[in-house]
Scaffold this active site. Structure first.
Site, PDB file in Angstrom:
ATOM      1  N   ASP A  13       1.576  56.154  20.942  1.00  0.00           N
ATOM      2  CA  ASP A  13       0.544  55.821  21.940  1.00  0.00           C
ATOM      3  C   ASP A  13       0.181  57.011  22.811  1.00  0.00           C
ATOM      4  O   ASP A  13      -0.245  56.843  23.958  1.00  0.00           O
ATOM      5  CB  ASP A  13       1.004  54.649  22.832  1.00  0.00           C
ATOM      6  N   LYS A  16      -3.198  60.175  20.091  1.00  0.00           N
ATOM      7  CA  LYS A  16      -3.416  60.976  18.871  1.00  0.00           C
ATOM      8  C   LYS A  16      -4.772  60.688  18.257  1.00  0.00           C
ATOM      9  O   LYS A  16      -5.415  61.587  17.693  1.00  0.00           O
ATOM     10  CB  LYS A  16      -2.317  60.673  17.842  1.00  0.00           C
ATOM     11  N   GLY A  17      -5.221  59.421  18.339  1.00  0.00           N
ATOM     12  CA  GLY A  17      -6.491  59.057  17.717  1.00  0.00           C
ATOM     13  C   GLY A  17      -7.636  59.884  18.248  1.00  0.00           C
ATOM     14  O   GLY A  17      -8.473  60.388  17.484  1.00  0.00           O
ATOM     15  N   GLY A  40      -2.088  51.491  16.105  1.00  0.00           N
ATOM     16  CA  GLY A  40      -3.526  51.549  16.263  1.00  0.00           C
ATOM     17  C   GLY A  40      -3.983  52.821  16.950  1.00  0.00           C
ATOM     18  O   GLY A  40      -3.308  53.341  17.828  1.00  0.00           O
ATOM     19  N   HIS A  41      -5.130  53.346  16.504  1.00  0.00           N
ATOM     20  CA  HIS A  41      -5.756  54.484  17.166  1.00  0.00           C
ATOM     21  C   HIS A  41      -7.065  54.012  17.784  1.00  0.00           C
ATOM     22  O   HIS A  41      -7.896  53.403  17.113  1.00  0.00           O
ATOM     23  CB  HIS A  41      -6.028  55.611  16.165  1.00  0.00           C
ATOM     24  N   THR A  42      -7.235  54.299  19.065  1.00  0.00           N
ATOM     25  CA  THR A  42      -8.462  53.925  19.755  1.00  0.00           C
ATOM     26  C   THR A  42      -9.378  55.133  19.839  1.00  0.00           C
ATOM     27  O   THR A  42      -8.993  56.183  20.356  1.00  0.00           O
ATOM     28  CB  THR A  42      -8.157  53.408  21.169  1.00  0.00           C
ATOM     29  N   GLN A 222       2.749  56.417  15.172  1.00  0.00           N
ATOM     30  CA  GLN A 222       3.908  56.380  16.069  1.00  0.00           C
ATOM     31  C   GLN A 222       4.219  57.766  16.647  1.00  0.00           C
ATOM     32  O   GLN A 222       3.320  58.564  16.830  1.00  0.00           O
ATOM     33  CB  GLN A 222       5.133  55.783  15.352  1.00  0.00           C
ATOM     34  N   THR A 299      -1.328  45.105  19.536  1.00  0.00           N
ATOM     35  CA  THR A 299      -0.630  43.917  20.025  1.00  0.00           C
ATOM     36  C   THR A 299      -1.076  43.459  21.398  1.00  0.00           C
ATOM     37  O   THR A 299      -0.878  42.300  21.760  1.00  0.00           O
ATOM     38  CB  THR A 299       0.883  44.190  20.093  1.00  0.00           C
ATOM     39  N   ARG A 303       2.752  48.408  27.950  1.00  0.00           N
ATOM     40  CA  ARG A 303       3.611  49.554  27.679  1.00  0.00           C
ATOM     41  C   ARG A 303       4.454  49.869  28.918  1.00  0.00           C
ATOM     42  O   ARG A 303       3.952  49.818  30.041  1.00  0.00           O
ATOM     43  CB  ARG A 303       2.773  50.770  27.294  1.00  0.00           C
ATOM     44  N   ASP A 331      -5.620  63.018  33.767  1.00  0.00           N
ATOM     45  CA  ASP A 331      -6.404  62.413  34.847  1.00  0.00           C
ATOM     46  C   ASP A 331      -5.726  61.202  35.461  1.00  0.00           C
ATOM     47  O   ASP A 331      -5.932  60.893  36.649  1.00  0.00           O
ATOM     48  CB  ASP A 331      -7.790  62.018  34.328  1.00  0.00           C
ATOM     49  N   GLY A 414      -9.956  62.113  30.032  1.00  0.00           N
ATOM     50  CA  GLY A 414     -10.683  60.853  30.017  1.00  0.00           C
ATOM     51  C   GLY A 414     -10.713  60.295  28.603  1.00  0.00           C
ATOM     52  O   GLY A 414     -10.277  60.955  27.660  1.00  0.00           O
TER      53      GLY A 414
END
Length: 430
Positions: A13, A16-17, A40-42, A222, A299, A303, A331, A414
């Site tokens: 988390d 990385k995405g 998941g990557h956002t 991960q 999920t 966190r 930020d 950001g």
């Protein structure tokens, strides 16, 4: 470039995405080398937000997107993502799926969910999506691979062999209902029709690209501290996110890798159970969680949030050989006048350790040794270069660089793709 591995430097988390999406603009191939759809990557592009679980993030940039043999694939999730991306007007023709990747089958999900319930207070905190059991069957050499669904006869035989054992476990150990051979075989035969055009010899594709001097980006899921071998076992994932996992997870020699970019938040988070020495105490944790939007992409779980842990980061540098670091979400710390940072652990023996403990019991009882740095308590709006950041923010970054001996090449300020500042070493990545 041409071959760069992007590795999570913490418990996943880390953003990385976004970093992979940024680097993908100048890449020819983007390859996912391990993990499953629990990670998941956002990606935020203009007014659109993508939450990608299985496909490499390069698909949004129209790049060849490889799902390597080191991944485990849930065909329903993958097909759903392909449909969603196509519905948004993006092509999926460049997606390449390794025939050697293993499939997550219905019994993997059922056993994962039942096993966590049975463990009670001792549960690991998995996402209950079948990833661990799928990797377990791979190691037991009874797994079902992507290429198996392309032959209906082989698929039905393998499902039958697996269910002969798995239904016994489901009924007698976990008191769960058995699964039906015909229903599963029919469903996966339908999946095969959708997946067939994407199944390729991905190792060969990547090898040829490297020989042609193309830019190849490898993304892991991960993070380092969740690595099966080197993470905080047993509170880990079921594969190897560290940089060396890229070679085996895609099928290339380790000497083909040129650069390793570690990605770390300017603080640290983790999801699920397990020790967390620098976890923030008191209301500051909720402030960081809300300001940073620290809820799981897949999920939605909250966190846990902590101050930046340099002991764990030194460990990540050692394991993956980072040549540069991307520091994301700097930020978020703008809400504080003072910012603690974990520089060492106090072990049960009374010893102060700057290096990550090699014994689990020491880590489980480690207390953080915190050094407090001045905060900046002002937003980064309008900052177009590192020189535009508040002096205290620049000092925070410089402190991290000195402690790790690794240059900070990228700084995230950001959510949007363009909210990144570039350090002196960034030109090697772009």
């Amino acid at each position: 470039m041409p071959a760069t591995v992007v590795v999570g430097a913490q418990w996943g988390d880390e953003g990385k995405g976004k970093i992979v999406d940024l680097l993908a603009q100048n890449s020819d191939l983007v390859c996912r080398y391990q993990g499953g759809p629990n990670a998941g990557h956002t990606i935020k592009v203009a007014d659109e937000t993508f939450k990608i679980r299985q496909i490499p993030t390069g698909v949004i940039s129209g790049k060849v997107s490889v799902i390597g043999n080191g991944c485990v694939v849930d065909p329903e999730v993958l097909i759903g993502e392909l449909d969603d991306i196509q519905a948004r007007g993006y092509s999926t023709e460049m997606v390449c799926l390794s025939g050697n990747a293993h499939l997550i089958m219905p019994w993997h999900v059922a056993i994962d969910q039942a096993s966590e319930r049975r463990l009670g207070k001792l549960q690991i905190g998995t996402t209950k999506r079948g990833i661990g059991p799928a990797y377990a069957d791979k190691a037991l050499r009874i797994g079902i691979r992507v290429q198996d669904v392309l032959d209906a006869k082989i698929l039905r035989q393998k499902i039958g062999v697996a269910l002969a054992e798995k239904n016994v476990w489901l009924e007698r150990v976990y008191e769960a209902p058995p699964l039906d051979l015909d229903e599963i075989a029919e469903r996966y035969e339908e999946y095969a029709k959708r997946l067939r055009p994407y199944v390729k010899d991905t190792s060969l594709i990547v090898d040829r690209a490297l020989k042609e001097g193309k830019r190849v980006l490898f993304e892991g899921a991960q993070g380092t501290l969740l690595d099966l071998d080197h993470g905080t076992y047993p509170f880990v994932t079921s594969s190897n996110p560290v940089a060396s996992g890229a070679a085996t997870g895609v099928g290339i020699g380790p000497n083909r890798i040129d650069q390793v970019l570690g990605v770390a938040k300017a603080y640290v988070t983790r999801v699920g159970e397990g020790p967390f020495p620098s976890e923030i105490e008191g209301p500051n944790q909720q402030q960081v969680r809300v300001t940073g939007g620290e809820y799981g992409t897949v999920t939605g779980r909250e966190r846990r949030c902590g101050w930046l842990d340099l002991v764990a980061l030194r460990y990540a540098v050692r394991l993956s050989g980072f040549t540069a670091l991307a520091l994301t979400k700097l930020d978020v710390l703008s809400i504080f006048n003072e910012i603690p940072i974990c520089v060492a652990y106090r072990l049960p023996s009374g010893e102060t350790a700057r290096e990550f403990p090699c014994h689990q019991s020491d880590f489980h009882h480690a207390k953080p040794v915190l050094e407090t740095l001045p905060g900046w308590a002002e937003p980064f709006d309008g900052a177009e270069s590192i020189a535009d950041l508040p002096e205290a923010a620049r000092g925070y970054v410089a402190f991290v660089e000195r402690e790790l001996g690794v240059p900070v090449a990228l700084i995230g300020t950001g959510q949007e793709r363009d909210r990144v500042l570039y350090g002196e070493s960034a030109h090697k990545l772009l």
